[in-house]
Each structure stands twice: as C-alpha cells, then as structure tokens.
Scaffold this motif. Structure first.
Motif, PDB file in Angstrom:
ATOM      1  N   PRO A  81       0.846  -0.301  10.023  1.00 48.17           N
ATOM      2  CA  PRO A  81      -0.461  -0.640  10.606  1.00 48.17           C
ATOM      3  C   PRO A  81      -1.336  -1.408   9.615  1.00 48.17           C
ATOM      4  O   PRO A  81      -1.282  -1.169   8.408  1.00 48.17           O
ATOM      5  CB  PRO A  81      -1.089   0.732  10.908  1.00 48.17           C
ATOM      6  CG  PRO A  81       0.049   1.684  10.932  1.00 48.17           C
ATOM      7  CD  PRO A  81       1.093   1.134  10.013  1.00 48.17           C
ATOM      8  N   LYS A  82      -2.132  -2.329  10.122  1.00 54.96           N
ATOM      9  CA  LYS A  82      -2.993  -3.168   9.271  1.00 54.96           C
ATOM     10  C   LYS A  82      -3.971  -2.339   8.438  1.00 54.96           C
ATOM     11  O   LYS A  82      -4.303  -2.717   7.314  1.00 54.96           O
ATOM     12  CB  LYS A  82      -3.750  -4.193  10.109  1.00 54.96           C
ATOM     13  CG  LYS A  82      -2.844  -5.231  10.738  1.00 54.96           C
ATOM     14  CD  LYS A  82      -2.146  -6.056   9.662  1.00 54.96           C
ATOM     15  CE  LYS A  82      -1.178  -7.018  10.309  1.00 54.96           C
ATOM     16  NZ  LYS A  82      -0.140  -7.463   9.404  1.00 54.96           N
ATOM     17  N   HIS A  83      -4.413  -1.212   8.967  1.00 52.54           N
ATOM     18  CA  HIS A  83      -5.363  -0.399   8.203  1.00 52.54           C
ATOM     19  C   HIS A  83      -4.716   0.241   6.962  1.00 52.54           C
ATOM     20  O   HIS A  83      -5.416   0.785   6.115  1.00 52.54           O
ATOM     21  CB  HIS A  83      -6.026   0.667   9.094  1.00 52.54           C
ATOM     22  CG  HIS A  83      -5.095   1.751   9.537  1.00 52.54           C
ATOM     23  ND1 HIS A  83      -4.341   1.633  10.690  1.00 52.54           N
ATOM     24  CD2 HIS A  83      -4.797   2.954   8.996  1.00 52.54           C
ATOM     25  CE1 HIS A  83      -3.620   2.741  10.827  1.00 52.54           C
ATOM     26  NE2 HIS A  83      -3.883   3.558   9.819  1.00 52.54           N
ATOM     27  N   GLU A  84      -3.401   0.144   6.850  1.00 45.80           N
ATOM     28  CA  GLU A  84      -2.699   0.666   5.671  1.00 45.80           C
ATOM     29  C   GLU A  84      -2.457  -0.404   4.602  1.00 45.80           C
ATOM     30  O   GLU A  84      -1.837  -0.142   3.586  1.00 45.80           O
ATOM     31  CB  GLU A  84      -1.356   1.270   6.078  1.00 45.80           C
ATOM     32  CG  GLU A  84      -1.455   2.574   6.809  1.00 45.80           C
ATOM     33  CD  GLU A  84      -1.979   3.715   5.935  1.00 45.80           C
ATOM     34  OE1 GLU A  84      -2.050   3.569   4.704  1.00 45.80           O
ATOM     35  OE2 GLU A  84      -2.316   4.760   6.502  1.00 45.80           O
ATOM     36  N   ALA A  85      -2.939  -1.612   4.836  1.00 42.98           N
ATOM     37  CA  ALA A  85      -2.653  -2.728   3.929  1.00 42.98           C
ATOM     38  C   ALA A  85      -3.033  -2.425   2.481  1.00 42.98           C
ATOM     39  O   ALA A  85      -2.327  -2.844   1.556  1.00 42.98           O
ATOM     40  CB  ALA A  85      -3.360  -3.994   4.400  1.00 42.98           C
ATOM     41  N   PHE A  86      -4.134  -1.738   2.254  1.00 47.75           N
ATOM     42  CA  PHE A  86      -4.559  -1.451   0.891  1.00 47.75           C
ATOM     43  C   PHE A  86      -4.236  -0.029   0.465  1.00 47.75           C
ATOM     44  O   PHE A  86      -4.578   0.385  -0.636  1.00 47.75           O
ATOM     45  CB  PHE A  86      -6.058  -1.728   0.731  1.00 47.75           C
ATOM     46  CG  PHE A  86      -6.387  -3.170   0.950  1.00 47.75           C
ATOM     47  CD1 PHE A  86      -6.046  -4.119  -0.002  1.00 47.75           C
ATOM     48  CD2 PHE A  86      -6.991  -3.582   2.122  1.00 47.75           C
ATOM     49  CE1 PHE A  86      -6.322  -5.461   0.199  1.00 47.75           C
ATOM     50  CE2 PHE A  86      -7.275  -4.913   2.343  1.00 47.75           C
ATOM     51  CZ  PHE A  86      -6.929  -5.865   1.374  1.00 47.75           C
ATOM     52  N   GLY A  87      -3.562   0.690   1.312  1.00 42.53           N
ATOM     53  CA  GLY A  87      -3.176   2.063   1.014  1.00 42.53           C
ATOM     54  C   GLY A  87      -1.680   2.178   0.841  1.00 42.53           C
ATOM     55  O   GLY A  87      -1.115   1.763  -0.172  1.00 42.53           O
ATOM     56  N   LEU A  88      -1.041   2.723   1.840  1.00 42.76           N
ATOM     57  CA  LEU A  88       0.390   2.993   1.786  1.00 42.76           C
ATOM     58  C   LEU A  88       1.216   1.726   1.573  1.00 42.76           C
ATOM     59  O   LEU A  88       2.146   1.708   0.764  1.00 42.76           O
ATOM     60  CB  LEU A  88       0.829   3.703   3.070  1.00 42.76           C
ATOM     61  CG  LEU A  88       2.297   4.101   3.156  1.00 42.76           C
ATOM     62  CD1 LEU A  88       2.663   5.037   2.013  1.00 42.76           C
ATOM     63  CD2 LEU A  88       2.586   4.746   4.495  1.00 42.76           C
TER      64      LEU A  88
END
Length: 77
Positions: free
Chosen positions: A36-43
C-alpha cells in the motif's frame, strides 16, 4: 553463474552469493511495489534497505579481504 572453484574470482560481482543477493533484492523491490502507498516510508522503505544491505555487506567484506583489513581484524579475536 558457474562454480567459483573452477573460475577465477576477480571482483565481488563474480561471487555467486553476491549475484543471488542481487536477485533477492530485485525480488524484494518487485514484491514491495505492491505494498500500500501509505507504507512507502514505513515497511516498504525498511524492507528495501534490509535487502540492499545484503549485497552491500558482501561487497564491503570483499573489499576488506582484498585490502588486508580483514586478516588484521581477524587476528585480534
């Protein structure tokens, strides 16, 4: 790729383990592209950095072995 015992190893890119690590890194990048795009800076970022560190550490270790740093470090232990 071939067997490293039957061909000369002149650089870390000749190592089967480094080539496999690069293949693994490519696979991780492909798989993480579907996250998912919201994970781009996380996982996504974390798993990609971890994958890249494998071939990077192999290359770094190769460099140390070639410069004599590794034998000196090993003698200390």
């Amino acid at each position: 790729m071939g067997d490293e015992r039957t061909r000369p190893i002149k650089r870390y890119t000749d190592l089967t383990v480094w080539q496999s690590a690069m293949d693994f890194t490519d696979a991780i990048y492909g798989a993480s592209a579907t996250f998912p795009k919201h994970e781009a800076f996380g996982l996504t970022s974390q798993i990609r950095r971890a994958a890249v560190s494998i071939p990077s550490n192999i290359a770094e270790g190769w460099g140390r072995a070639q410069t004599g740093e590794y034998p000196r470090a090993s003698a200390c232990h």
